[in-house]
Design a protein around this motif. Sequence first.
Motif, PDB file in Angstrom:
ATOM      1  N   PRO B 106     -33.940   4.281 -30.023  1.00  0.00           N
ATOM      2  CA  PRO B 106     -34.471   3.497 -30.603  1.00  0.00           C
ATOM      3  C   PRO B 106     -33.586   2.612 -32.022  1.00  0.00           C
ATOM      4  CG  PRO B 106     -36.102   4.825 -30.953  1.00  0.00           C
ATOM      5  CD  PRO B 106     -34.731   5.681 -29.805  1.00  0.00           C
ATOM      6  N   GLN B 109     -33.717   5.319 -35.154  1.00  0.00           N
ATOM      7  CA  GLN B 109     -33.185   6.193 -34.958  1.00  0.00           C
ATOM      8  C   GLN B 109     -31.317   6.078 -34.787  1.00  0.00           C
ATOM      9  OE1 GLN B 109     -34.897   9.237 -34.819  1.00  0.00           O
ATOM     10  NE2 GLN B 109     -36.241   7.554 -34.998  1.00  0.00           N
ATOM     11  N   LYS B 112     -30.103   5.821 -38.064  1.00  0.00           N
ATOM     12  CA  LYS B 112     -30.911   6.494 -38.916  1.00  0.00           C
ATOM     13  C   LYS B 112     -28.837   8.195 -38.719  1.00  0.00           C
ATOM     14  CE  LYS B 112     -35.085   7.217 -40.148  1.00  0.00           C
ATOM     15  NZ  LYS B 112     -36.755   7.330 -39.521  1.00  0.00           N
ATOM     16  N   GLY B 141     -39.390   2.101 -31.141  1.00  0.00           N
ATOM     17  CA  GLY B 141     -39.985   2.373 -31.157  1.00  0.00           C
ATOM     18  C   GLY B 141     -41.028   1.932 -30.305  1.00  0.00           C
TER      19      GLY B 141
END
Lengths: 205, 235
Positions: B106, B109, B112, B141
């Motif tokens: 996603p 992620q 990050k 997500g």
Amino acid sequence: MSILEYNGAAMIAMAGKDCVGIAADRRLGIQAQTVSTDFTKVFKMNDTIHVGLGGLATDVQTLHNILKFRMGLYELREEREMTPQVFSHLLSTLLYEKRFGPYFVEPIVAGLDAKTNKPFLSSMDLIGAPVQTKDFVVSGTCTGNLYGMCETLYKPDLEPDALFETLAQALLASVDRDALSGWGGVVHIITKDGVTTRELKGRQD
Amino acid sequence: MGDSAYSFSLTTFSRTGKLLQIEYALNAVANGRTSLGICTEDGVVIATDKKLASPLVDIDKVSKVEMITDSTGFVFSGVGPDYRVLVRKARKSSQAYKRHYGETQPVSQLVKQTASVMQEYTQSGGVRPFGVSLLVAGVDGDGKTRLYQVDPSGAYFGWKATAIGKNYINAKNFLEKRYQDDMELEDAIHTALLTLREGFEGEMNSHNIEVGVVRNGKFEVLTPAQIQDYLDEAN
């Protein structure tokens, strides 16, 4: 003596109508000597995923802890629950990472897809080769017996109560002819409304 | 990372509490060619100015908008070579994610992960921060579309619409006036092109800009022909 038969186990997961069931015996032995009659081999990972870990008991417990760890991290980072398909894939990768010094566990995964409520079943060998089925998966020290009982008793689209009966009978009949598994059983039936857990009393030998 | 003689970080605090290397990196970004992005409920558009030094440059071979997964893409402002390192790392990390989980990573992620890499370079021995800010377009997500900005410090922000690079203040003001919460993707693409044209030096055409779009959960880089269609509609 195979290391996968050191402690003994028998487990089945089966699909019903918008539900799944997963069952396992309760015996923990050290070869012939029975040491515990309430050893847990099926673990709830979240509301929609149960995993059955059969094999060497120390690896059963270690793998369970590793899976809890990975799942916890996933849920914190992604802010969503893991689906059964993702869990199964992750487990397969985890096991293969130890390809030349494996965990002596042959797991089965039973889950319900959160959106469609469709059953999900998978099983894999100790190095993570996965197999997905629509009817049932088995694992343990008496897989021959388990396959025979499941093949005979299984019908598609069973309601939760009928699924429970089928799982219980298949498990109990299979473990009776295996010295290393038995001493009781547990059956979990998972539907979108929750999980029902029942203990089985079988031959205590 | 870093020579044994450089086991200390080159990014150190000033007396006033600033990390000057990061400030300077942000300056490098602000001197870079403009990029912008707009996020709508049915898609995301990212675009950049691809103007190059000379008409002799084979501009179609230059690629600034890059696909990372089949539902996310990057664009940048700042130092090109630094960008390519980040694209490589992001692609590798998203393939590793797919290998572990069997699913496409996603966008939150991915962001990050990339931001974490950029932060490492502000606190490791012998390295300097990346001289780029990224705009990341993708699907998350929960199935929703997202637009993120990632800075050299590793800070990241979710945006409805934003611009980075040269002239970003004017571009952001322009976007602020035109952005609406219920915008559709097609409107957003037009608005993105208009915004880019506002600060464009010289004539904007389908070869000296690059546009990436997330549509129906899939990321694609528009061809010059597709961009030309949008430009024709705008005229």
